[in-house]
Design a protein around this motif. Structure first.
Motif, PDB file in Angstrom:
ATOM      1  N   TYR A 199      49.650  42.341  36.067  1.00 50.51           N
ATOM      2  CA  TYR A 199      48.194  42.379  35.927  1.00 50.51           C
ATOM      3  C   TYR A 199      47.602  43.712  36.383  1.00 50.51           C
ATOM      4  N   SER A 200      48.438  44.743  36.545  1.00 50.96           N
ATOM      5  CA  SER A 200      47.954  46.022  37.096  1.00 50.96           C
ATOM      6  C   SER A 200      46.724  46.530  36.360  1.00 50.96           C
ATOM      7  N   GLN A 201      46.832  46.660  35.038  1.00 49.88           N
ATOM      8  CA  GLN A 201      45.724  47.220  34.272  1.00 49.88           C
ATOM      9  C   GLN A 201      44.525  46.282  34.278  1.00 49.88           C
ATOM     10  N   GLU A 202      44.776  44.993  34.172  1.00 51.68           N
ATOM     11  CA  GLU A 202      43.686  44.021  34.155  1.00 51.68           C
ATOM     12  C   GLU A 202      42.936  44.017  35.492  1.00 51.68           C
ATOM     13  N   LEU A 203      43.666  44.068  36.588  1.00 56.35           N
ATOM     14  CA  LEU A 203      43.031  44.099  37.911  1.00 56.35           C
ATOM     15  C   LEU A 203      42.200  45.363  38.079  1.00 56.35           C
ATOM     16  N   LEU A 204      42.690  46.450  37.504  1.00 58.52           N
ATOM     17  CA  LEU A 204      41.958  47.720  37.584  1.00 58.52           C
ATOM     18  C   LEU A 204      40.699  47.669  36.729  1.00 58.52           C
ATOM     19  N   ASP A 205      40.838  47.253  35.473  1.00 58.63           N
ATOM     20  CA  ASP A 205      39.694  47.238  34.556  1.00 58.63           C
ATOM     21  C   ASP A 205      38.590  46.315  35.046  1.00 58.63           C
ATOM     22  N   ALA A 206      38.985  45.169  35.612  1.00 57.59           N
ATOM     23  CA  ALA A 206      37.996  44.167  36.017  1.00 57.59           C
ATOM     24  C   ALA A 206      37.128  44.642  37.180  1.00 57.59           C
ATOM     25  N   LEU A 207      37.571  45.664  37.905  1.00 56.17           N
ATOM     26  CA  LEU A 207      36.748  46.185  39.002  1.00 56.17           C
ATOM     27  C   LEU A 207      35.398  46.679  38.482  1.00 56.17           C
ATOM     28  N   ASP A 208      35.367  47.136  37.234  1.00 56.89           N
ATOM     29  CA  ASP A 208      34.107  47.627  36.660  1.00 56.89           C
ATOM     30  C   ASP A 208      33.100  46.506  36.455  1.00 56.89           C
ATOM     31  N   THR A 209      33.562  45.268  36.400  1.00 58.79           N
ATOM     32  CA  THR A 209      32.661  44.127  36.203  1.00 58.79           C
ATOM     33  C   THR A 209      32.128  43.580  37.523  1.00 58.79           C
ATOM     34  N   LEU A 210      32.704  44.022  38.636  1.00 60.90           N
ATOM     35  CA  LEU A 210      32.320  43.470  39.942  1.00 60.90           C
ATOM     36  C   LEU A 210      31.188  44.314  40.536  1.00 60.90           C
ATOM     37  N   ASP A 211      30.009  44.222  39.904  1.00 59.11           N
ATOM     38  CA  ASP A 211      28.904  45.089  40.304  1.00 59.11           C
ATOM     39  C   ASP A 211      28.223  44.626  41.588  1.00 59.11           C
ATOM     40  N   ARG A 212      28.617  43.474  42.122  1.00 55.63           N
ATOM     41  CA  ARG A 212      28.070  43.033  43.412  1.00 55.63           C
ATOM     42  C   ARG A 212      29.102  43.190  44.527  1.00 55.63           C
ATOM     43  N   TRP A 213      30.052  44.076  44.312  1.00 54.52           N
ATOM     44  CA  TRP A 213      31.011  44.476  45.344  1.00 54.52           C
ATOM     45  C   TRP A 213      30.613  45.866  45.846  1.00 54.52           C
ATOM     46  N   PRO A 214      30.866  46.165  47.117  1.00 55.84           N
ATOM     47  CA  PRO A 214      30.580  47.528  47.606  1.00 55.84           C
ATOM     48  C   PRO A 214      31.435  48.551  46.873  1.00 55.84           C
ATOM     49  N   ASP A 215      30.854  49.696  46.600  1.00 53.37           N
ATOM     50  CA  ASP A 215      31.589  50.754  45.907  1.00 53.37           C
ATOM     51  C   ASP A 215      32.839  51.153  46.681  1.00 53.37           C
ATOM     52  N   ARG A 216      32.737  51.218  48.003  1.00 48.04           N
ATOM     53  CA  ARG A 216      33.885  51.682  48.789  1.00 48.04           C
ATOM     54  C   ARG A 216      35.052  50.704  48.681  1.00 48.04           C
ATOM     55  N   VAL A 217      34.766  49.411  48.559  1.00 43.72           N
ATOM     56  CA  VAL A 217      35.836  48.423  48.423  1.00 43.72           C
ATOM     57  C   VAL A 217      36.501  48.567  47.059  1.00 43.72           C
ATOM     58  N   ARG A 218      35.698  48.771  46.034  1.00 35.16           N
ATOM     59  CA  ARG A 218      36.273  48.934  44.692  1.00 35.16           C
ATOM     60  C   ARG A 218      37.114  50.215  44.614  1.00 35.16           C
ATOM     61  N   VAL A 219      36.660  51.268  45.281  1.00 33.21           N
ATOM     62  CA  VAL A 219      37.437  52.510  45.301  1.00 33.21           C
ATOM     63  C   VAL A 219      38.771  52.281  46.009  1.00 33.21           C
ATOM     64  N   MET A 220      38.747  51.565  47.113  1.00 27.21           N
ATOM     65  CA  MET A 220      39.986  51.287  47.845  1.00 27.21           C
ATOM     66  C   MET A 220      40.961  50.499  46.980  1.00 27.21           C
ATOM     67  N   GLN A 221      40.436  49.538  46.221  1.00 28.18           N
ATOM     68  CA  GLN A 221      41.306  48.764  45.331  1.00 28.18           C
ATOM     69  C   GLN A 221      41.857  49.636  44.199  1.00 28.18           C
ATOM     70  N   ARG A 222      41.007  50.472  43.633  1.00 30.72           N
ATOM     71  CA  ARG A 222      41.473  51.362  42.568  1.00 30.72           C
ATOM     72  C   ARG A 222      42.602  52.263  43.072  1.00 30.72           C
ATOM     73  N   ASN A 223      42.406  52.812  44.252  1.00 31.10           N
ATOM     74  CA  ASN A 223      43.421  53.713  44.799  1.00 31.10           C
ATOM     75  C   ASN A 223      44.722  52.971  45.071  1.00 31.10           C
ATOM     76  N   TRP A 224      44.616  51.727  45.523  1.00 35.07           N
ATOM     77  CA  TRP A 224      45.830  50.955  45.833  1.00 35.07           C
ATOM     78  C   TRP A 224      46.586  50.616  44.548  1.00 35.07           C
ATOM     79  N   ILE A 225      45.857  50.248  43.511  1.00 36.65           N
ATOM     80  CA  ILE A 225      46.497  49.981  42.215  1.00 36.65           C
ATOM     81  C   ILE A 225      47.089  51.281  41.667  1.00 36.65           C
ATOM     82  N   GLY A 226      46.346  52.359  41.814  1.00 35.47           N
ATOM     83  CA  GLY A 226      46.881  53.703  41.585  1.00 35.47           C
ATOM     84  C   GLY A 226      47.380  53.992  40.185  1.00 35.47           C
ATOM     85  N   ARG A 227      46.528  53.837  39.208  1.00 34.79           N
ATOM     86  CA  ARG A 227      46.924  54.160  37.831  1.00 34.79           C
ATOM     87  C   ARG A 227      46.977  55.669  37.642  1.00 34.79           C
ATOM     88  N   SER A 228      48.055  56.150  37.042  1.00 35.54           N
ATOM     89  CA  SER A 228      48.151  57.575  36.736  1.00 35.54           C
ATOM     90  C   SER A 228      48.825  57.756  35.372  1.00 35.54           C
TER      91      SER A 228
END
Length: 875
Positions: A199-228
């Protein structure tokens, strides 16, 4: 009018009993009203709540009480994250059973939590160590096993030789186990994993839909998933140097534009090529053993001195067969990331630069900043990682980085060695599958059986739960389940032969990865969830918890929710629509002359004649040093006991202080002075409500036909506060809400301070204002609010009352302030009645001295009025 002080010690238990007797906070699954699910991260039953718990649960409670008053069916449950190593360690130290220790702690903490006055639905309470809970967790494990989302695989793991258990990378601190302090070892072991990487890509993409989450938390999750996005490059090996005839080394890189700056290759200590070379080189084998001792925690690797060992192997540059690169085993390369191998371009990567500077390998800049002379551009101790043009790169020279990447990709894709291209475009993720096996007793048993004939056999669903034995001993190191004389010995469900249970238990993160769904119907014995109920009540509308759980817990919960959907237990993807990470509670530290720490309760703060603070021990008068403000911890003794605060001031004071001192997402500094200030506010509010109640007795029962200026001003203050506080609660701006409440309190106090019998319309407005004021404070100070509600003669409980309706007409100001411009330049502003017509506005503007001065005697050609905004005078 009463002159008595408000007595929290008498009031708070009394109202808590009434709430419990009426069960007013128990939500019903068949309630037709719109739902609102508020949840705070449930606690580990350590035996005592701390002041951080008070803050966390108060935040959620304000929301729960507010939304209940707004007419929602509020789900606000509580449970216990009850498995884990601390219970096992306590069992060993105290010679008690983990179960007994855990449930004793639950009872103690539940009593403490009740004293805070939380509007919790205790009917849904469970602990994750209850077999009735983990039975369903085992069922979902088996469902995931059947769906290909759970597998058994061999892995390199961090092994704590004292606690005798696997540790996550985050549990290795400075190369040592986070609890035992033992030097962590690297071991290859079979363990169970959840396939979160599917679910790596799905977990990453879905962060864009979580607009009631703090930006810093979403950034931390993006970095942990770490798509490159990058290239998988197959470097050929010089056959004369390969230990066993190996012919290539695969590297994943995101900077294939810098290939002409390569100076070395580096491989992980457990890379197959490293192992092959070490088998023929004892010194290399020693180096690899040393690397493994530091563990694989990213923080350690990032901060450790970069070290390497030249294997003697040489790799061939993909664009130049005469260019040979030395292959090192390096302590900063991990097998889990990419391919376990890198090429080093030191001019443009600080880690690589530190490495080559240590080993004298040099560097060649291949990206030059715009405007810099390529002939004079050199790199010494600081790598350049910015934009620029390619240099020293043959056919890439002059290109931008993106152009160079594309050119390299095209060439490597078309160059074939063997039957495959030398390079291929590839997306890589930092995220790795979730290893859930733990070699300890106090956890959810993994429901599989190991059979010599049938291999791994799932426990039949009908035999669930696999219950932990209670008659375990901890007199031997390691997992008590391994040592149990009978528990692990079973019959294979498949062949009937002798077999053994899996003795590993699940990572406790699994327990907390789905508990929110179980709260929707914890009475269902047949299945983990009731589909119709869970799909209606989920997702959680507001989830509240510390920033320390912003990565792993939230990510695992998001994965598990998808796994539950894939196995038919739910129909949604995301568990938390809104997420809020509250700050910590921090306190000054106090150090004695002997170096020991003093607790806040042992210290008295004094001010010298110059107003400077100093601290002394209450018992001895010994002066102590006031230290820095830090997170509350037992080691530095800067903790505050919630029981002491509640006993002294009452729960409402503690709640009010926690909400008022700073924004909820920031740390709150504990201050005895400000706690006392909160206590004074409680008494002031009590007096004002009692005074208002006396006046309200003379107020007309029916609403007056009209209101004079005094009554109207008070009504505007009341409804203005109501509007601002309502909006603030919805946005979790609780400290702002409390500021508006204080402001409104001052407005009411000014009216009462006149000391004369008010006119009927004012008396009516005072009664209305007092009722609104009590309702505004009720989510924050519910016990005081209940008491004041009765004083005002209101019926029922305020906890069951509807939120007051805002009269929007009262929010409209009688006047409006307009910006005044002369020939397009601002010259001031003017305040006019809201109903003023253009001629009246023009006259007021032209009378302004600033306008006359700007015109300088010139005639006015026209005046342009933009309603409610701007007046522009054209001269």
């Amino acid at each position: 009018m009463t002159s008595e002080r408000y007595n929290a010690r008498d009031s708070e238990p009394r109202w808590q009993r009434q709430w419990d007797e009426k069960a007013i906070f128990a939500s019903k699954n068949d309630d037709p009203r719109p739902k609102y699910y508020v949840l705070e991260m449930f606690p580990y039953p350590s035996g005592r709540i701390h002041i951080g718990h008070v803050r966390n649960y108060t935040l959620g409670d304000v929301l729960a009480r507010f939304m209940r008053a707004k007419g929602f069916n509020v789900l606000h449950p509580m449970g216990w994250d009850a498995f884990g190593l601390p219970a096992e360690n306590a069992a060993i130290e105290r010679k008690v059973a983990p179960k007994a220790w855990t449930y004793d702690n639950i009872a103690a903490m539940k009593k403490q939590l009740r004293s805070i006055g939380l509007s919790l639905d205790w009917s849904r309470e469970f602990a994750t160590c209850d077999p009735s809970y983990y039975k369903h967790q085992q069922k979902m494990f088996l469902d995931m096993l059947r769906a290909g989302l759970a597998e058994r695989e061999k892995r390199k793991l961090n092994w704590d030789p004292v606690d005798m258990t696997v540790l996550a990378n985050e549990q290795v601190i400075d190369g040592r186990g986070w609890r035992s302090g033992a030097v962590v070892e690297q071991r290859e072991m079979s363990q169970w994993v959840f396939k979160i990487t599917k679910y790596s890509q799905e977990l990453l993409d879905a962060l864009d839909t979580l607009d009631r989450w703090p930006d810093r938390v979403r950034v931390m999750q993006r970095n942990w998933i770490g798509r490159s996005e990058g290239m998988l490059v197959r470097f050929a090996l010089d056959p004369a140097t390969a230990p066993n005839g190996e012919n290539e080394l695969k590297v994943f890189t995101t900077r294939h534009d810098t290939l002409f700056g390569a100076k070395f290759m580096a491989i992980a200590a457990d890379h197959p090529l490293a192992q092959a070379a070490a088998a023929k080189n004892p010194k290399l084998a020693e180096f690899i053993a040393e690397v493994k001792r530091i563990g694989t925690a990213q923080e350690i690797i990032d901060t450790a001195e970069k070290q390497g060992f030249d294997t003697g192997i040489r790799a061939v540059h993909p664009f130049d067969s005469n260019w040979k690169l030395p292959v090192y085993v390096a302590n900063f390369v991990l097998m889990e990331y990419g391919t376990g191998a890198i090429f080093g371009c030191p001019a443009h990567d600080q880690r690589d630069l530190d490495f080559v500077n240590k080993y004298g390998l040099g560097n060649t800049p291949v990206v030059c900043p715009e405007g810099q002379d390529p002939n004079s551009f050199v790199i010494t101790n600081t790598a350049y990682d910015g934009e620029g043009r390619m240099i020293n790169s043959r056919f890439l020279d002059g290109m931008t980085i993106e152009q160079a990447k594309e050119e390299v990709a095209k060439r490597l894709e078309t160059e074939v060695r063997g039957n495959a291209p030398v390079g291929e475009r590839k997306v890589n993720f930092r995220l790795r599958d979730w290893g859930i096996s733990r070699q300890r007793y106090w956890g959810c048993p993994i429901p599989v059986i190991h059979c010599p004939k049938c291999d791994v056999v799932p426990v039949p669903d009908s035999d669930l739960p696999v219950v932990l034995p209670e008659d375990v001993t901890f007199d031997k190191p390691g997992n008590a389940l391994d040592h149990h004389p009978t528990w692990k010995h079973v019959t294979c469900p498949k062949c009937g032969g002798k077999a053994q249970r899996e003795t590993d238990t699940m990572d406790t993160f699994v327990d907390s990865a789905w508990y929110f769904a179980r709260f929707t119907d914890p009475w269902n014995e047949a299945a983990p969830t009731t589909r119709a109920v869970v799909d209606r009540l989920m997702p959680v509308d507001q989830y509240i918890g510390g920033i320390e759980h912003a990565i792993l817990h939230l990510l695992y919960a998001r994965f598990f929710t998808r796994a539950m959907k894939a196995t038919g237990h739910i129909a949604f993807d995301e568990p938390f629509a809104g997420q809020y990470a509250q700050g910590m509670v921090v306190h000054e530290t106090y150090r004695k002359a002997d170096g020991g720490w003093a607790a806040p309760a042992e210290v008295k703060i004094e001010n010298d004649p110059n107003g400077h603070r100093h601290a002394v021990l209450i018992d001895t008068g010994e002066e102590v040093t006031i230290g820095s403000i830090e997170k509350m911890s037992k080691s530095k003794r800067n903790t505050v006991d919630p029981d002491d605060i509640i006993a002294t001031y009452g729960a409402d004071v503690a709640r009010w202080f926690m909400l008022s001192d700073s924004p909820p997402d920031r740390d709150v500094i504990w201050s005895d002075e400000r706690v006392q200030g909160a206590s004074r506010f409680v008494q002031r509010l009590w007096r004002l409500i009692n005074e208002s109640a006396e006046i309200a007795k003379s107020a007309p029962a029916s609403r007056p036909a009209s209101f004079g200026p005094g009554a109207l001003a008070l009504r505007k203050a009341a409804h203005g506060a109501l509007d601002k506080v309502s909006t603030g609660i919805e946005r979790i701006h609780f400290n702002v809400c409390l500021a508006h409440i204080r402001e409104f309190t001052n407005a009411l106090a000014e009216v009462l301070a006149k000391g004369v019998q008010p006119a009927p319309d004012v008396a009516w407005a005072i009664r209305e204002a007092a009722v609104i004021l009590v309702q505004l404070v009720s989510p924050m100070m519910p016990h005081l609010a209940e008491e004041c509600w009765q004083v005002l003669g209101q019926s029922g409980l305020i906890s069951e009352a509807n939120w007051p309706q805002i009269e929007r007409d009262l929010l409209v100001e009688d006047s409006v302030t307009l910006v005044v411009q002369v020939n397009g330049k601002k010259r001031g502003d003017v305040t006019v009645p809201r109903v003023a017509q253009n001629p009246e506005i023009e006259a007021a503007v032209l009378a302004l001295d600033a306008v006359k001065l700007a015109l300088g005697g010139k005639a006015v050609r026209k005046v342009i009025v933009v309603p409610m905004r701007i007046v522009n005078v054209v001269g």
